[in-house]
Design a protein around this motif. Structure first.
Motif, mmCIF file in Angstrom:
data_model
loop_
_atom_site.group_PDB
_atom_site.id
_atom_site.type_symbol
_atom_site.label_atom_id
_atom_site.label_comp_id
_atom_site.label_asym_id
_atom_site.label_seq_id
_atom_site.Cartn_x
_atom_site.Cartn_y
_atom_site.Cartn_z
ATOM 1 N N LYS A 154 40.372 -80.228 -93.600
ATOM 2 C CA LYS A 154 41.399 -80.568 -94.743
ATOM 3 C C LYS A 154 41.935 -79.455 -94.875
ATOM 4 N N ILE A 155 43.499 -79.306 -95.173
ATOM 5 C CA ILE A 155 44.080 -78.332 -95.735
ATOM 6 C C ILE A 155 43.747 -77.294 -96.546
ATOM 7 N N GLY A 156 43.366 -78.183 -97.373
ATOM 8 C CA GLY A 156 42.913 -77.324 -99.025
ATOM 9 C C GLY A 156 41.464 -76.731 -98.482
ATOM 10 N N GLU A 157 40.921 -76.996 -97.899
ATOM 11 C CA GLU A 157 39.418 -76.510 -97.486
ATOM 12 C C GLU A 157 39.849 -75.236 -96.650
ATOM 13 N N ALA A 158 40.714 -75.341 -95.659
ATOM 14 C CA ALA A 158 41.088 -74.408 -94.738
ATOM 15 C C ALA A 158 41.811 -73.185 -95.829
ATOM 16 N N MET A 159 42.446 -73.451 -96.567
ATOM 17 C CA MET A 159 43.017 -72.684 -97.607
ATOM 18 C C MET A 159 42.032 -71.794 -98.193
ATOM 19 N N ASP A 160 40.917 -72.779 -98.950
ATOM 20 C CA ASP A 160 39.816 -71.989 -99.531
ATOM 21 C C ASP A 160 39.170 -71.050 -98.457
ATOM 22 N N PHE A 161 39.125 -71.498 -97.221
ATOM 23 C CA PHE A 161 38.365 -70.659 -96.405
ATOM 24 C C PHE A 161 39.168 -69.123 -96.226
ATOM 25 N N VAL A 162 40.495 -69.315 -95.976
ATOM 26 C CA VAL A 162 41.184 -67.999 -96.077
ATOM 27 C C VAL A 162 41.097 -67.240 -97.312
ATOM 28 N N TRP A 192 50.439 -68.650 -97.675
ATOM 29 C CA TRP A 192 50.146 -68.587 -99.100
ATOM 30 C C TRP A 192 48.748 -67.989 -99.400
ATOM 31 N N ALA A 193 47.847 -68.721 -98.732
ATOM 32 C CA ALA A 193 46.448 -68.329 -98.994
ATOM 33 C C ALA A 193 46.302 -66.949 -98.753
ATOM 34 N N ASN A 197 45.843 -62.523 -101.432
ATOM 35 C CA ASN A 197 44.881 -61.267 -101.693
ATOM 36 C C ASN A 197 45.611 -60.080 -100.909
ATOM 37 N N GLY A 198 46.853 -60.295 -100.493
ATOM 38 C CA GLY A 198 47.804 -58.894 -100.108
ATOM 39 C C GLY A 198 47.803 -58.991 -98.772
ATOM 40 N N GLY A 199 47.305 -59.953 -98.107
ATOM 41 C CA GLY A 199 47.424 -59.858 -96.806
ATOM 42 C C GLY A 199 48.762 -60.430 -95.960
ATOM 43 N N GLU A 200 48.786 -60.334 -94.577
ATOM 44 C CA GLU A 200 50.002 -60.818 -94.065
ATOM 45 C C GLU A 200 49.695 -61.929 -93.057
ATOM 46 N N PHE A 201 50.516 -62.919 -92.874
ATOM 47 C CA PHE A 201 50.086 -64.208 -92.130
ATOM 48 C C PHE A 201 51.302 -64.115 -90.859
ATOM 49 N N PHE A 202 50.662 -64.123 -89.666
ATOM 50 C CA PHE A 202 51.667 -64.300 -88.437
ATOM 51 C C PHE A 202 51.622 -65.598 -87.636
ATOM 52 N N GLU A 203 52.937 -65.852 -87.275
ATOM 53 C CA GLU A 203 52.949 -67.180 -86.492
ATOM 54 C C GLU A 203 52.929 -66.977 -85.174
ATOM 55 N N LEU A 204 51.685 -67.235 -84.559
ATOM 56 C CA LEU A 204 51.637 -66.823 -83.163
ATOM 57 C C LEU A 204 51.656 -68.370 -82.369
ATOM 58 N N ASP A 205 52.673 -68.242 -81.334
ATOM 59 C CA ASP A 205 52.448 -69.346 -80.310
ATOM 60 C C ASP A 205 51.887 -68.933 -79.017
ATOM 61 N N PRO A 206 51.709 -70.094 -78.251
ATOM 62 C CA PRO A 206 50.844 -69.752 -77.143
ATOM 63 C C PRO A 206 51.556 -68.489 -76.297
#
Length: 212
Positions: A154-162, A192-193, A197-206
């Motif tokens: 569930k995406i909300g749970e994945a967000m809470d994990f991050v 967003w998640a 906390n000041g982190g950076e998200f990267f979009e990695l494709d195969p």
């Protein structure tokens, strides 16, 4: 250290000529150029995280490579020599120190049997939870490979994990069940998640890599 994402849940980590592979499963194309392979980690027994075909191919190209996995994988892969690992274990292989966390696969449904799952922290930098939201308590995670889509997710749970892990960097894995639109939506939520906390998200494709 460089991490390369392949289809779905497979990662390759390279450092100083040594290579570590994690979860070569049924949705992943055959891996090549494994001359520096020093270890293989399988987080749990589901086929989207390992197949006999992948193991046969990898061990043919890199014979004697140690395979680390929980007991459930060892029971399912009786034709292979598996080094059983549990949460709390630490092993060193080549240039990689592996610390294991968690213990259980996330619940899909009460009608389905639970299986063991280990998350793995590589060189105290890259954390891959397998199919779980197991937070590596007491660890300052530099980079998180965060699940994007699954029958148990569930995406909300994945967000809470991050949010709980609070990594400095994150990217999405476990994404083959998603359409392109769904994948991008879930990436935006985990971005967003991560940023909270000041982190950076990267979009990695195969085939994309990230230097850590």
């Amino acid at each position: 250290m460089r991490v390369t994402k392949f289809e779905h849940a497979t990662l390759r980590i390279d450092l100083g000529g040594d290579t570590l592979v994690i979860d070569p499963g049924s949705f992943t194309s055959p891996l090549d150029d494994l001359s520096g392979l020093v270890g293989l980690v399988i987080t749990h027994e589901h086929p989207d995280h390992w197949t006999p075909d992948h193991l046969d191919r990898i061990l043919r190209d890199a014979p004697g490579t140690p395979v680390f996995a929980p007991a459930g994988v060892a029971a399912a892969a009786t034709d292979y020599e598996i080094t059983v690992v549990e949460p709390g274990d630490t092993v060193t292989v080549g240039r990689f120190t592996l610390r294991f966390f968690g213990g259980d696969h996330a619940i899909i449904h009460s009608s389905l049997p639970r299986v063991q799952n280990v998350g793995v922290l590589i060189n105290d930098e890259l954390y891959y939870p397998g199919d779980s939201y197991a937070v590596p308590e007491g660890v300052d995670v530099g980079t998180l490979a965060a699940p994007l889509g699954a029958p148990w997710l569930k995406i909300g749970e994945a967000m809470d994990f991050v949010l709980a892990v609070a990594p400095r960097r994150a990217f999405g894995v476990h994404d083959i069940p998603l359409s392109v639109i769904g994948r991008d939506m879930h990436r935006s939520r985990l971005k967003w998640a991560t940023e909270q906390n000041g982190g950076e998200f990267f979009e990695l494709d195969p085939g994309d890599s990230l230097d850590l």
